[in-house]
Motif scaffolding. Structure first.
Motif, short mmCIF file in Angstrom:
data_model
loop_
_atom_site.label_atom_id
_atom_site.label_comp_id
_atom_site.label_asym_id
_atom_site.label_seq_id
_atom_site.Cartn_x
_atom_site.Cartn_y
_atom_site.Cartn_z
N SER A 131 45.04 24.66 2.96
CA SER A 131 45.65 24.27 4.23
C SER A 131 45.95 22.78 4.27
CB SER A 131 44.72 24.65 5.39
OG SER A 131 45.28 24.33 6.64
N VAL A 132 45.07 21.96 3.67
CA VAL A 132 45.33 20.51 3.61
C VAL A 132 46.61 20.24 2.84
CG1 VAL A 132 44.51 18.36 2.56
CG2 VAL A 132 42.93 19.77 3.87
N MET A 133 46.79 20.88 1.69
CA MET A 133 48.02 20.69 0.90
C MET A 133 49.24 21.13 1.69
SD MET A 133 47.15 19.34 -2.01
CE MET A 133 48.76 19.53 -2.77
N ASN A 134 49.12 22.26 2.38
CA ASN A 134 50.25 22.78 3.13
C ASN A 134 50.60 21.87 4.31
OD1 ASN A 134 52.05 25.20 3.28
ND2 ASN A 134 51.19 25.35 5.33
N GLU A 135 49.58 21.42 5.05
CA GLU A 135 49.83 20.55 6.20
C GLU A 135 50.39 19.20 5.76
OE1 GLU A 135 49.75 21.33 9.26
OE2 GLU A 135 48.84 23.31 9.07
N ALA A 136 49.92 18.69 4.62
CA ALA A 136 50.47 17.43 4.12
C ALA A 136 51.96 17.57 3.81
CB ALA A 136 49.71 17.00 2.86
N ALA A 137 52.34 18.70 3.24
CA ALA A 137 53.77 18.94 2.95
C ALA A 137 54.57 19.02 4.25
CB ALA A 137 53.92 20.22 2.14
N THR B 77 45.07 35.52 -11.97
CA THR B 77 44.06 35.44 -13.02
C THR B 77 42.97 34.49 -12.59
OG1 THR B 77 45.10 33.57 -14.18
CG2 THR B 77 45.91 35.79 -14.71
N PHE B 78 41.91 34.43 -13.38
CA PHE B 78 40.81 33.52 -13.06
C PHE B 78 41.26 32.06 -13.18
CE2 PHE B 78 38.09 37.25 -14.13
CZ PHE B 78 37.40 37.30 -12.93
N ASP B 79 42.29 31.79 -13.97
CA ASP B 79 42.80 30.41 -14.07
C ASP B 79 43.45 29.95 -12.78
OD1 ASP B 79 41.94 30.23 -16.68
OD2 ASP B 79 43.85 30.92 -17.52
N ASP B 80 43.87 30.92 -11.93
CA ASP B 80 44.50 30.58 -10.66
C ASP B 80 43.48 30.30 -9.57
OD1 ASP B 80 47.05 31.00 -11.76
OD2 ASP B 80 46.88 33.15 -11.42
N ILE B 81 42.21 30.46 -9.87
CA ILE B 81 41.15 30.24 -8.88
C ILE B 81 40.37 29.00 -9.28
CG2 ILE B 81 39.13 31.22 -7.75
CD1 ILE B 81 40.17 33.99 -8.56
N GLY B 82 40.37 28.00 -8.44
CA GLY B 82 39.70 26.74 -8.76
C GLY B 82 38.38 26.60 -8.04
N HIS C 123 40.07 20.50 -8.71
CA HIS C 123 40.77 21.58 -9.41
C HIS C 123 41.62 22.39 -8.45
CE1 HIS C 123 40.45 25.39 -12.14
NE2 HIS C 123 41.64 24.82 -12.19
N ILE C 124 41.06 22.72 -7.29
CA ILE C 124 41.81 23.50 -6.30
C ILE C 124 43.04 22.74 -5.82
CG2 ILE C 124 41.68 24.50 -3.98
CD1 ILE C 124 38.69 25.03 -4.54
N LEU C 125 42.88 21.46 -5.54
CA LEU C 125 44.01 20.65 -5.09
C LEU C 125 45.10 20.59 -6.15
CD1 LEU C 125 42.04 17.74 -3.39
CD2 LEU C 125 43.48 19.41 -2.22
N GLN C 126 44.71 20.47 -7.41
CA GLN C 126 45.70 20.43 -8.49
C GLN C 126 46.47 21.75 -8.59
OE1 GLN C 126 43.12 19.40 -11.75
NE2 GLN C 126 43.53 17.20 -11.58
N ILE C 127 45.78 22.86 -8.38
CA ILE C 127 46.44 24.16 -8.43
C ILE C 127 47.50 24.28 -7.33
CG2 ILE C 127 46.09 26.64 -8.02
CD1 ILE C 127 43.42 26.38 -9.46
N HIS C 128 47.13 23.87 -6.11
CA HIS C 128 48.05 24.00 -4.98
C HIS C 128 49.11 22.90 -4.96
CE1 HIS C 128 45.95 27.37 -3.23
NE2 HIS C 128 44.81 26.70 -3.25
#
Length: 502
Positions: free
Chosen positions: A286-292, A68-73, A252-257
């Motif tokens: 990718s930043v969120m994923n690499e941090a994990a 949905t549009f809520d999933d796009i930050g 917003h994008i970082l909070q979603i991921h």
């Protein structure tokens, strides 16, 4: 036909031919008839495969109902503009009272990784439409007419899928439309032109009163390459710019991921958002994923702030390398990076986030800057400050070694690009110019004057901080990393000492 049946047929046919020859039968007509029949069957099957859309080959096109549009930050303006356009598709009875013609096509433009494809899928969910997608490269074949045939089949599939699913509308999404929608040039007729002509014809054939109603959505990051016939009203009526997110959008994008990741309580996503200026949504994911990944490598139960710092460096510069430099090279690189850092801290206080001597990608060291706020307009003074920061590394090498190294090449390219920006913006002594109407000699003279002046200013500024170089060098060589706060503390101590001795 099964594999076993094919093997039996391949083995039986040669034996039958040999047997007929042994009996004295003329097998030439039989063989010719068999070749013709096989060719017809093969061509028919190939034609059927060409008519199958990419969505069918990938398993009947996974439904985007969960997006949905809520999933796009980070794209509030673009989302609002798209939703308004989609309302024309949903509220067709209401808009008919005002005589409004529903849109036929929506073009999403913007840099890669900003979420254009995600927005198209969310549009299908928002309108409860059947969704059919393809990439522009799938229409390009060496066979004449194949691309045009696929365009026809794509529209046909959209209508049939909507009817099958009991939906009143269907959305056709074409990614990388610049591949087939490029400007038509005079001269030789191209296969691309046939495909584009068929697409234009199909869009002209979209009647908004028909059921199911068809909406074409396309995406490109090279809008200037598209043919004008495709961009005119009545085809792609709305052009929606999907830009790189600002700081609020990045947050917003970082909070979603971060929803499905164990982020430590002390982590400041706002700080991460501030340090990722110019990042696209894909890069932030990718930043969120690499941090994990870094947290998992360290055996930590959650993701800490330093993991995000490492992830930003990796996305920007690449993974750490095993390149081993000599001590003399390390000292030169350290002084080079300190030159960048001191210049940055003096012209833009508080912007240095890290000075690192760890090789990443092609760089032997780097300085990460943390802009205090997003900026999109620059004055001449601000552009000159950026040039001084770029020249700081080479100037530092000249101060301590009497000459430069090849490590300054990228810095000079950046400085030259900034000078070109100043010229094109009318911010130099040349005034408002068209670069094509000015001689190379005039351009080179102004370019040299600007860089020579800023080089001298940078040299004077850095010479006053020689003690800061000497104090920071040993720490950077030993620790390989200086945080922004550590670096500013060293500068402050040097300034205090200088004032006391004065």
């Amino acid at each position: 036909m099964s594999k076993l049946g094919k093997e039996m047929l391949v083995g039986f046919v040669p034996v039958l031919i040999v047997f007929l020859i042994f009996l004295g039968v003329n097998v030439v007509p039989v063989v010719l008839a068999g070749v013709i029949l096989f060719s017809l069957l093969y061509l028919t099957r190939m034609r059927g495969n060409l008519g199958v859309s990419s969505s069918e080959r990938k398993g009947k096109n996974r439904a985007p109902s969960y997006l949905t549009f809520d999933d796009i930050g980070g794209q509030e303006r673009a989302k609002n503009e798209l939703i308004e356009a989609l309302d024309f598709l949903i509220k067709h009875e209401e808009i008919s009272k005002f005589g409004i013609r529903p849109l036929k096509g929506i073009l999403l433009t913007g840099p890669p990784g900003t979420g254009k494809t995600l927005m198209a899928k969310a549009a299908a969910h928002y309108t409860n439409s059947a969704f059919v997608s393809a990439s522009g490269s799938e229409f390009v074949e060496m066979y004449v007419g194949v691309g045009a045939s696929r365009v026809r089949d794509l529209f046909k599939e959209a209508r049939s899928r909507a009817a099958k699913d009991g939906k009143d509308s269907a959305i056709i999404f074409i990614d990388e439309i610049d591949v087939i929608g490029g400007k038509r040039e005079g001269g030789q007729h191209r296969e691309y032109d046939q495909t584009l002509n068929q697409l234009l014809t199909e869009m002209d054939g979209i009647h908004t009163a028909d059921t199911p109603r068809i909406l074409m959505v396309a995406a490109t990051n090279r809008k200037e390459m598209l043919d004008s016939a495709l961009l005119r009203p009545g085809r792609f009526d709305r052009h929606i710019q999907v830009d790189l997110p600002d700081k609020k959008g990045r947050m917003h994008i970082l909070q979603i991921h971060a929803k499905n990741k164990p982020v430590a309580d002390e982590v400041s996503l706002e700080r991460v958002a501030g340090e990722t200026f110019g990042f696209s949504g894909a890069q932030l994911e990718s930043v969120m994923n690499e941090a994990a990944i870094y947290a998992m490598r360290d055996g930590r139960p959650d993701i800490g702030q330093h993991h995000f710092s490492q992830a930003i460096d990796k996305v920007m510069m690449g993974e750490k390398t095993d390149r081993e430099a000599t001590m003399e090279e390390r000292k030169r690189v350290a002084l080079h990076e300190l030159g960048h850092a001191i210049a940055a801290e003096k012209v833009r206080p508080g912007t240095v986030s890290m000075v690192s001597l760890s090789p990443r990608g092609q760089a032997l060291g780097y300085v990460r800057h943390n802009p205090q706020q997003d900026q999109y307009l620059y004055t001449r003074a601000e552009l000159e400050q950026q040039i001084m920061i770029a020249l700081g590394g080479a100037v530092a090498e000249e101060m301590f070694y009497g000459g430069r190294s090849t490590g300054s090449r990228n810095d000079f390219e950046q400085a030259l690009q900034l000078v070109r920006t100043m010229m094109d913006s009318g911010l130099t002594a040349l005034g408002i110019i068209d670069r094509q109407m000015v001689t190379k000699e005039e351009l080179m003279k102004e370019n040299s004057a600007i860089l020579d002046e800023l080089h001298a200013k940078t040299r004077d500024m850095l010479e006053a901080y020689r003690p800061a170089f000497e104090q920071s060098l040993d720490i950077l060589i030993q620790e390989e990393v200086l945080t922004g706060d550590q670096f500013r503390a060293l500068l402050a101590s040097v300034e205090t000492t200088a004032q006391t001795s004065a």
